[in-house]
Scaffold this motif. Structure first.
Motif, PDB file in Angstrom:
ATOM      1  N   PHE A 147       0.814  -1.290  -0.068  1.00  0.00           N
ATOM      2  CA  PHE A 147      -0.138   0.036  -0.020  1.00  0.00           C
ATOM      3  C   PHE A 147       1.050   1.407   0.085  1.00  0.00           C
ATOM      4  O   PHE A 147       0.398   2.200  -0.574  1.00  0.00           O
ATOM      5  CB  PHE A 147      -0.815   0.039   1.057  1.00  0.00           C
ATOM      6  N   LEU A 148       1.857   1.297   0.752  1.00  0.00           N
ATOM      7  CA  LEU A 148       2.807   2.502   0.787  1.00  0.00           C
ATOM      8  C   LEU A 148       3.567   2.632  -0.736  1.00  0.00           C
ATOM      9  O   LEU A 148       3.555   3.751  -1.104  1.00  0.00           O
ATOM     10  CB  LEU A 148       4.054   2.154   1.784  1.00  0.00           C
ATOM     11  N   ARG A 149       3.768   1.443  -1.125  1.00  0.00           N
ATOM     12  CA  ARG A 149       4.223   1.705  -2.651  1.00  0.00           C
ATOM     13  C   ARG A 149       3.240   2.071  -3.509  1.00  0.00           C
ATOM     14  O   ARG A 149       3.529   3.025  -4.493  1.00  0.00           O
ATOM     15  CB  ARG A 149       4.794   0.461  -3.193  1.00  0.00           C
ATOM     16  N   ILE A 150       1.974   1.803  -3.667  1.00  0.00           N
ATOM     17  CA  ILE A 150       1.053   2.197  -4.403  1.00  0.00           C
ATOM     18  C   ILE A 150       0.638   3.704  -3.866  1.00  0.00           C
ATOM     19  O   ILE A 150       0.401   4.511  -4.994  1.00  0.00           O
ATOM     20  CB  ILE A 150      -0.557   1.527  -4.057  1.00  0.00           C
ATOM     21  N   ASP A 151       0.698   4.040  -2.850  1.00  0.00           N
ATOM     22  CA  ASP A 151       0.575   5.407  -2.203  1.00  0.00           C
ATOM     23  C   ASP A 151       1.815   6.316  -3.080  1.00  0.00           C
ATOM     24  O   ASP A 151       1.480   7.731  -3.418  1.00  0.00           O
ATOM     25  CB  ASP A 151       0.351   5.691  -0.953  1.00  0.00           C
ATOM     26  N   ALA A 152       2.928   5.791  -2.882  1.00  0.00           N
ATOM     27  CA  ALA A 152       4.078   6.580  -3.333  1.00  0.00           C
ATOM     28  C   ALA A 152       3.818   6.973  -5.072  1.00  0.00           C
ATOM     29  O   ALA A 152       4.559   7.682  -5.353  1.00  0.00           O
ATOM     30  CB  ALA A 152       5.398   6.051  -3.075  1.00  0.00           C
ATOM     31  N   GLY A 153       3.093   6.019  -5.682  1.00  0.00           N
ATOM     32  CA  GLY A 153       3.047   6.088  -7.122  1.00  0.00           C
ATOM     33  C   GLY A 153       1.943   7.198  -7.320  1.00  0.00           C
ATOM     34  O   GLY A 153       1.635   7.461  -8.652  1.00  0.00           O
ATOM     35  N   ARG A 154       1.202   7.664  -6.621  1.00  0.00           N
ATOM     36  CA  ARG A 154       0.105   8.473  -6.977  1.00  0.00           C
ATOM     37  C   ARG A 154       0.423   9.885  -7.546  1.00  0.00           C
ATOM     38  O   ARG A 154      -0.217  10.128  -8.342  1.00  0.00           O
ATOM     39  CB  ARG A 154      -0.635   8.734  -5.646  1.00  0.00           C
ATOM     40  N   HIS A 155       1.617  10.082  -7.438  1.00  0.00           N
ATOM     41  CA  HIS A 155       2.154  11.498  -7.949  1.00  0.00           C
ATOM     42  C   HIS A 155       2.303  11.229  -9.553  1.00  0.00           C
ATOM     43  O   HIS A 155       2.053  12.135 -10.455  1.00  0.00           O
ATOM     44  CB  HIS A 155       3.344  12.012  -7.499  1.00  0.00           C
ATOM     45  N   ARG A 156       2.882  10.204 -10.017  1.00  0.00           N
ATOM     46  CA  ARG A 156       2.861   9.653 -11.198  1.00  0.00           C
ATOM     47  C   ARG A 156       1.578   9.706 -12.103  1.00  0.00           C
ATOM     48  O   ARG A 156       1.404  10.132 -13.176  1.00  0.00           O
ATOM     49  CB  ARG A 156       3.515   8.425 -11.513  1.00  0.00           C
TER      50      ARG A 156
END
Length: 489
Positions: free
Chosen positions: A477-486
């Protein structure tokens, strides 16, 4: 190389470090708790691999490495391979049913030499990914029967496999996904139905033996049947917008019940349950007729609810005494106060309550707990590890741990709500639902407030499977959240 370096720096900037700080804090407090729970007077090396405290360092180190790997992967991989991961885990769960290795009566463990793994812990993240993938597709509607059935199948298929492994506790965790469904628009009537069914079960079983005014009528049965009639009347007013009809049904049921209650008290004693059952059957028939006459489907749903309530209540006693395993039945009876088995099923809870109570306000100090050091509490470094926190750190330490978990849950809600895509939001709510269920049930069973179903406390209980499973859930989930900017750019 420069592109890859920029990508890694972008991930590091986008990661929610507050959640990672809470994660590391929980791991740290968890390790001290494992030390306290597994420590024996005279031990000199807490870091030896022959001791559980030493092995827990290995599990923590591998979990941190696993989290790092998950963060370095492309977040789009989790969406792409969601169904594949779910399928593989379901096959593994199915294969584990036929596992020849039985540990404490459960066939849920895979034994690979000195390593023991529990696939049910890893199936949680795969199920969450599959739910997020399916429910995040364009055109999904939770109110459409086909979509809802597929959603429920994704939840219940792994759950059924785990039940067949004789691991009921781990299977019940999958009910936590219904909290996510409620957030995604599932009608509140489903949640209401679940709560009211629990009320039927508890009241009916707990007060089945006492009788009403020395008549043959069971107090538990009498109250449950009145509750069914009350719920039916309220639903008539709410869902059919006809409070006059609802009041007529309610007062008719209460009037008939009162007349026959006076009759059974002063004239001829008989079981009033059969009068109430007849009233419920007549009400169901009346609602079915109204659904045809008025051409309103809501009458049909209320009739199904009433009929289902009667069937569920009458089958609850059979399920308790003939379907559940003897140890599960005993645990429920102890929880409901029907039995007092301080040397058997109630022993764990009784000893954990003593340990927590003996900690007082500030606790006895690290490695100074007497109940845990003398091994009075079984499973004190796994399912009952919270009693170690209460004994050694007292109320202050136990409250601090619960506040950390609360901070984690609130942080996950914040992260889930800021997701630009339904996939990330749904997966985030799956994660926080699983954590919330584990914490609520584990702490509740240690305090004697919930049944003992044998599930670990996240990041505290000893073992690699649960720690890796929770790490997978969180860091994906943290990785999915980190990709929200892209996604936004």
């Amino acid at each position: 190389m420069a592109l890859q370096a920029d990508r890694q720096q972008s991930i590091l900037r986008s990661i929610d470090w507050w959640t990672i700080i809470i994660y590391v804090a929980l791991l740290s407090f968890g390790w001290f708790s494992v030390c306290g729970a597994s420590y024996t007077y005279g031990d000199t090396d807490l870091f030896s691999l022959s001791a559980r405290s030493g092995m827990q360092i290995v599990w923590i180190g591998t979990s941190l490495f696993l989290g790092l790997v998950l963060l370095l992967l492309d977040d789009r991989l989790y969406d792409t391979f969601a169904y594949i991961l779910f399928g593989l885990l379901v096959l593994l769960l199915f294969a584990t049913i036929f596992n020849p290795h039985s540990i404490k009566g459960s066939r849920s463990w895979l034994v690979l030499g000195p390593l023991r793994l529990q696939p049910a812990e890893f199936a949680k993240f795969a199920t969450a990914l599959a739910l997020a993938k399916f429910m995040g597709t364009y055109g999904y509607d939770i109110h459409r029967a086909k979509d809802l059935m597929i959603t429920l199948a994704i939840i219940f298929v792994p759950m059924l496999c785990i039940v067949l492994q004789r691991e009921t506790g781990s299977a019940l965790v999958y009910l936590a996904f219904f909290l996510m469904l409620y957030r995604e628009g599932m009608t509140g009537s489903v949640l209401f139905t679940g709560v009211i069914m629990v009320a039927y079960f508890v009241i009916g079983i707990r007060f089945a033996e006492p009788t009403l005014f020395n008549t043959p009528t069971s107090i538990g049965y009498f109250v449950v049947m009145l509750l069914i009639q009350l719920c039916l009347s309220v639903m008539l007013g709410v869902y059919c917008n006809n409070w006059r009809e609802a009041m007529h049904c309610l007062f008719t049921c209460l009037g008939v019940t009162l007349v026959f209650l006076l009759f059974t008290i002063f004239v001829i004693p008989f079981d009033l349950y059969w009068v109430q059952l007849t009233m419920c059957v007549l009400l169901v028939g009346y609602l079915l007729w109204r659904s045809v006459y008025k051409r309103m489907r809501n009458y049909l749903w209320i009739a199904l609810f009433a009929g289902g309530s009667v069937i569920f209540f009458n089958s609850a006693d059979y399920a308790l005494n003939h379907v559940l395993e003897p140890h599960q039945r005993t645990r429920i009876n102890v929880l409901l106060g029907l039995e007092e088995d301080l040397k058997g099923a109630g022993y764990n809870v009784h000893q954990s309550e003593i340990a927590i109570g003996s900690g007082g306000l500030e606790g006895k100090g690290f490695l100074n707990g007497t109940q845990t050091k003398l091994k009075y509490v079984p499973e004190q470094d796994t399912d009952f590890i919270f009693c170690t926190v209460g004994e050694e750190e007292g109320f202050v330490g136990a409250a601090g741990v619960l506040l950390l978990f609360l901070a984690l849950i609130l942080r996950l809600i914040h992260l889930a709500e800021r997701q630009p895509k339904a996939f990330g939001r749904i997966y985030g709510y799956c994660v926080l639902s699983v954590f919330l269920f584990h914490v609520f049930i584990n702490v509740g069973m240690v305090l004697g407030l919930t049944p003992v179903i044998g599930i670990p406390l996240p990041f505290f209980s000893y073992g690699g499977s649960s720690l890796w499973g929770f790490t997978l859930l969180l860091f994906i989930f943290l990785r999915i959240d980190a990709g929200r900017h892209r996604i936004r750019t």
